[in-house]
Design a protein around this motif. Sequence first.
Motif, short mmCIF file in Angstrom:
data_model
loop_
_atom_site.label_atom_id
_atom_site.label_comp_id
_atom_site.label_asym_id
_atom_site.label_seq_id
_atom_site.Cartn_x
_atom_site.Cartn_y
_atom_site.Cartn_z
N THR A 36 0.81 -1.21 0.00
CA THR A 36 0.00 0.00 0.00
C THR A 36 0.84 1.26 0.00
O THR A 36 0.43 2.28 -0.55
CB THR A 36 -0.93 0.03 1.22
N HIS A 37 2.04 1.21 0.59
CA HIS A 37 2.85 2.43 0.66
C HIS A 37 3.48 2.78 -0.69
O HIS A 37 3.95 3.90 -0.87
CB HIS A 37 3.93 2.29 1.73
N PRO A 40 0.05 5.15 -2.65
CA PRO A 40 -1.07 5.46 -1.76
C PRO A 40 -2.20 6.24 -2.44
O PRO A 40 -3.32 6.26 -1.92
CB PRO A 40 -0.44 6.28 -0.64
N ASN A 62 -8.56 6.40 -2.73
CA ASN A 62 -7.15 6.21 -2.35
C ASN A 62 -7.04 5.37 -1.07
O ASN A 62 -8.04 4.89 -0.53
CB ASN A 62 -6.45 7.57 -2.16
N TYR A 63 -5.80 5.19 -0.61
CA TYR A 63 -5.53 4.37 0.56
C TYR A 63 -6.20 4.92 1.82
O TYR A 63 -6.76 4.17 2.61
CB TYR A 63 -4.01 4.27 0.77
#
Length: 106
Positions: A36-37, A40, A62-63
């Motif tokens: 996920t990073h 993001p 988005n995340y």
Amino acid sequence: MTDEPLERWAARREGRLRKPGERKAITLSDGPQRATHVDPDAPRMLLEWDGFAWQPLLTVENYAAARLALYPPPEATPADQAEVTAPVEVRSPLAPGTGRHRRPRS
């Protein structure tokens, strides 16, 4: 070798299985799924386990939005209702002890 009772086997199996209603988010981007990073700002799709397969639930931008949908913040307690907590025993990290890591006193 004795057979395991059916009730014990079923309970053990049930503990390993996903529970219906479990949710997860996946990244909607080209290529393989990545952490996920890494991206993001990529859109996410939320999926829900129905007991047999992951079913699409909704799409978010988005995340941060996916995290908010998966883990909503707890509702605030009203100001006139005090929070009930049990007393907490605080122990000093430098309390005397007999552990092997302690130097003998001279």
